[in-house]
Design a protein around this motif. Structure first.
Motif, PDB file in Angstrom:
ATOM      1  N   GLU A 258     -11.749   3.023 -18.338  1.00 51.99           N
ATOM      2  CA  GLU A 258     -12.033   4.261 -17.631  1.00 51.99           C
ATOM      3  C   GLU A 258     -12.372   5.361 -18.630  1.00 51.99           C
ATOM      4  O   GLU A 258     -11.689   5.540 -19.641  1.00 51.99           O
ATOM      5  CB  GLU A 258     -10.813   4.676 -16.805  1.00 51.99           C
ATOM      6  N   ALA A 259     -13.432   6.077 -18.346  1.00 51.58           N
ATOM      7  CA  ALA A 259     -13.927   7.095 -19.275  1.00 51.58           C
ATOM      8  C   ALA A 259     -13.197   8.422 -19.072  1.00 51.58           C
ATOM      9  O   ALA A 259     -13.794   9.443 -18.710  1.00 51.58           O
ATOM     10  CB  ALA A 259     -15.430   7.281 -19.101  1.00 51.58           C
ATOM     11  N   ASP A 260     -11.891   8.410 -19.305  1.00 53.29           N
ATOM     12  CA  ASP A 260     -11.099   9.625 -19.105  1.00 53.29           C
ATOM     13  C   ASP A 260     -10.474  10.136 -20.403  1.00 53.29           C
ATOM     14  O   ASP A 260      -9.690  11.080 -20.399  1.00 53.29           O
ATOM     15  CB  ASP A 260     -10.004   9.390 -18.061  1.00 53.29           C
ATOM     16  N   GLY A 261     -10.814   9.480 -21.531  1.00 54.55           N
ATOM     17  CA  GLY A 261     -10.317   9.930 -22.822  1.00 54.55           C
ATOM     18  C   GLY A 261      -8.989   9.340 -23.237  1.00 54.55           C
ATOM     19  O   GLY A 261      -8.518   9.589 -24.352  1.00 54.55           O
ATOM     20  N   HIS A 262      -8.363   8.553 -22.360  1.00 52.54           N
ATOM     21  CA  HIS A 262      -7.045   8.000 -22.689  1.00 52.54           C
ATOM     22  C   HIS A 262      -7.132   6.656 -23.413  1.00 52.54           C
ATOM     23  O   HIS A 262      -6.123   6.174 -23.940  1.00 52.54           O
ATOM     24  CB  HIS A 262      -6.200   7.837 -21.414  1.00 52.54           C
ATOM     25  N   THR A 263      -8.310   6.030 -23.425  1.00 53.28           N
ATOM     26  CA  THR A 263      -8.493   4.762 -24.127  1.00 53.28           C
ATOM     27  C   THR A 263      -9.565   4.941 -25.195  1.00 53.28           C
ATOM     28  O   THR A 263     -10.689   5.355 -24.892  1.00 53.28           O
ATOM     29  CB  THR A 263      -8.917   3.644 -23.161  1.00 53.28           C
ATOM     30  N   LEU A 264      -9.209   4.632 -26.439  1.00 50.47           N
ATOM     31  CA  LEU A 264     -10.102   4.823 -27.583  1.00 50.47           C
ATOM     32  C   LEU A 264     -10.143   3.544 -28.410  1.00 50.47           C
ATOM     33  O   LEU A 264      -9.287   2.672 -28.271  1.00 50.47           O
ATOM     34  CB  LEU A 264      -9.597   5.972 -28.461  1.00 50.47           C
ATOM     35  N   MET A 265     -11.135   3.449 -29.291  1.00 48.00           N
ATOM     36  CA  MET A 265     -11.184   2.330 -30.232  1.00 48.00           C
ATOM     37  C   MET A 265     -11.284   2.860 -31.652  1.00 48.00           C
ATOM     38  O   MET A 265     -12.053   3.778 -31.934  1.00 48.00           O
ATOM     39  CB  MET A 265     -12.373   1.410 -29.965  1.00 48.00           C
ATOM     40  N   PHE A 266     -10.491   2.267 -32.533  1.00 47.08           N
ATOM     41  CA  PHE A 266     -10.614   2.512 -33.966  1.00 47.08           C
ATOM     42  C   PHE A 266     -11.533   1.418 -34.500  1.00 47.08           C
ATOM     43  O   PHE A 266     -11.097   0.310 -34.799  1.00 47.08           O
ATOM     44  CB  PHE A 266      -9.241   2.454 -34.642  1.00 47.08           C
ATOM     45  N   GLY A 267     -12.823   1.715 -34.551  1.00 47.88           N
ATOM     46  CA  GLY A 267     -13.816   0.695 -34.878  1.00 47.88           C
ATOM     47  C   GLY A 267     -14.251   0.731 -36.328  1.00 47.88           C
ATOM     48  O   GLY A 267     -13.978   1.683 -37.064  1.00 47.88           O
ATOM     49  N   THR A 268     -14.939  -0.326 -36.734  1.00 45.09           N
ATOM     50  CA  THR A 268     -15.461  -0.436 -38.090  1.00 45.09           C
ATOM     51  C   THR A 268     -16.947  -0.770 -38.037  1.00 45.09           C
ATOM     52  O   THR A 268     -17.548  -0.858 -36.963  1.00 45.09           O
ATOM     53  CB  THR A 268     -14.734  -1.538 -38.869  1.00 45.09           C
ATOM     54  N   SER A 269     -17.527  -0.985 -39.216  1.00 46.66           N
ATOM     55  CA  SER A 269     -18.957  -1.305 -39.312  1.00 46.66           C
ATOM     56  C   SER A 269     -19.340  -2.501 -38.449  1.00 46.66           C
ATOM     57  O   SER A 269     -20.450  -2.536 -37.909  1.00 46.66           O
ATOM     58  CB  SER A 269     -19.326  -1.609 -40.770  1.00 46.66           C
ATOM     59  N   GLY A 270     -18.432  -3.486 -38.339  1.00 42.57           N
ATOM     60  CA  GLY A 270     -18.751  -4.687 -37.569  1.00 42.57           C
ATOM     61  C   GLY A 270     -19.063  -4.390 -36.119  1.00 42.57           C
ATOM     62  O   GLY A 270     -20.224  -4.465 -35.693  1.00 42.57           O
TER      63      GLY A 270
END
Length: 328
Positions: free
Chosen positions: A87-99
């Motif tokens: 859900e696009a409500d700001g409560h779920t995020l990802m700590f992503g990398t180059s991959g």
């Protein structure tokens, strides 16, 4: 009668206005529950450690705890897909990398998200420069010397990577392209086995991240020839870049960025960006990340991260094509 009608109308207006004001206030309140920071890799690695360091500092700034959840698999694609569909409500995020945020779109034959279109950029945490290190037995001390030696001994030098399609693999593909060498790629199942064979002189070199290489370089067990970013690293300031040694524009690093699902309200993205910026600039976190070789960019705006992801996706698409690497 007219006065009674006016009073009734006024009461009706107030009765509807109060719930509307309450709804508006509820919409502005963010966050309203604990946040989830998805790490698309197993626990225990450098990405997981950085994510947990940031998450631990967020409650004081947002008023809600931030929980790190590891959703590993498929080079980061499983976790990325989970966040893209959240859900696009700001409560779920990802700590992503180059991959998952740049390379995988070209490397995997099919992924169920688009690194540019499926996410709302929040902040670029920083990047770890890759560094070209060789076994000290190799009789070279600079990048030009390495290139000359490789050309005089065609097909004899090899470089280890943590696996097909990893940044340590693609860095070598890019190097062969700009330097005109034919370094042989030897893929391993992880950075550990690759380093073991490099330390044992079973392979000639590797393009690994500076955090991994740093203790071996300082101990004299590996020789650093060049930093693979445009600017020198604060962790090894005396080591010149590959670019400044004659291969202009050579730029390979592992970057870290935080993203939300596409469609997350801009005001919530701005609030998250501000909170993460405060954490990154706090003395404790700043010193900790600097000691690990993490470089934090000057511009940490969501817009800058979005532009960076688009540029990196395009750059690595060309390199993946040249590498011939394709994963299911």
């Amino acid at each position: 009668m007219k006065r009674l009608t006016f009073l009734l109308a006024t009461c009706a207006t107030l009765a509807t206005a109060v719930p509307l004001a309450t709804v508006a206030h509820a919409a502005d309140a963010f966050p309203t529950k604990p946040l989830m920071l998805v790490v698309p890799f197993p626990p225990g690695g450098p990405t997981d450690a950085m994510a947990r360091t940031l998450a631990a500092e967020m409650k004081d700034r947002l008023g809600q705890p931030m929980i790190v959840e590891n959703r590993a698999g498929a080079g980061g694609n499983i976790g990325a897909e989970y966040v893209a569909r959240a859900e696009a409500d700001g409560h779920t995020l990802m700590f992503g990398t180059s991959g998952p945020l740049a390379i995988n779109a070209s490397l995997y034959r099919k992924i169920n998200y688009d690194p540019v279109k499926s996410f709302a950029p929040v902040i670029q945490v920083g990047y770890l420069p890759n560094i070209l290190v060789v076994n000290p037995a190799l009789p070279v001390k600079t990048v030009p010397e390495l290139v000359a030696y490789a050309k005089a001994n065609p097909g004899k030098l090899s470089y280890a990577s943590s696996g097909n399609g990893a940044s340590s693999h693609l860095a070598g593909v890019l190097f062969n392209s700009v330097a005109g060498t034919d370094l042989q790629h030897i893929p391993y199942k992880g950075t550990g086995p690759a380093l073991n064979d490099l330390l044992g002189n079973q392979v000639s070199m590797t393009f690994t991240d500076i955090l991994t290489a740093l203790p071996y370089v300082k101990a004299g067990k590996l020789r650093a020839l060049g930093v693979a970013t445009l600017a020198r690293s604060q962790a090894l300031p005396d080591v010149p870049t590959i670019s400044e040694q004659g291969y202009k524009g050579y730029d390979v690093s592992v970057f870290f960025g935080i993203v939300a699902p596409a469609g997350t309200p801009a005001d919530r993205v701005a609030k998250l960006n501000h909170a993460f910026s405060e954490v990154l600039n706090s003395p404790k976190v700043k010193q900790m990340f600097a000691s690990q070789g993490l470089e934090v960019p000057a511009d940490t705006s969501p817009q800058k991260l979005g532009q960076f992801i688009a540029a990196e996706s395009l750059k690595w698409k060309d390199v993946v094509v040249k590498s011939g690497a394709q994963l299911d």
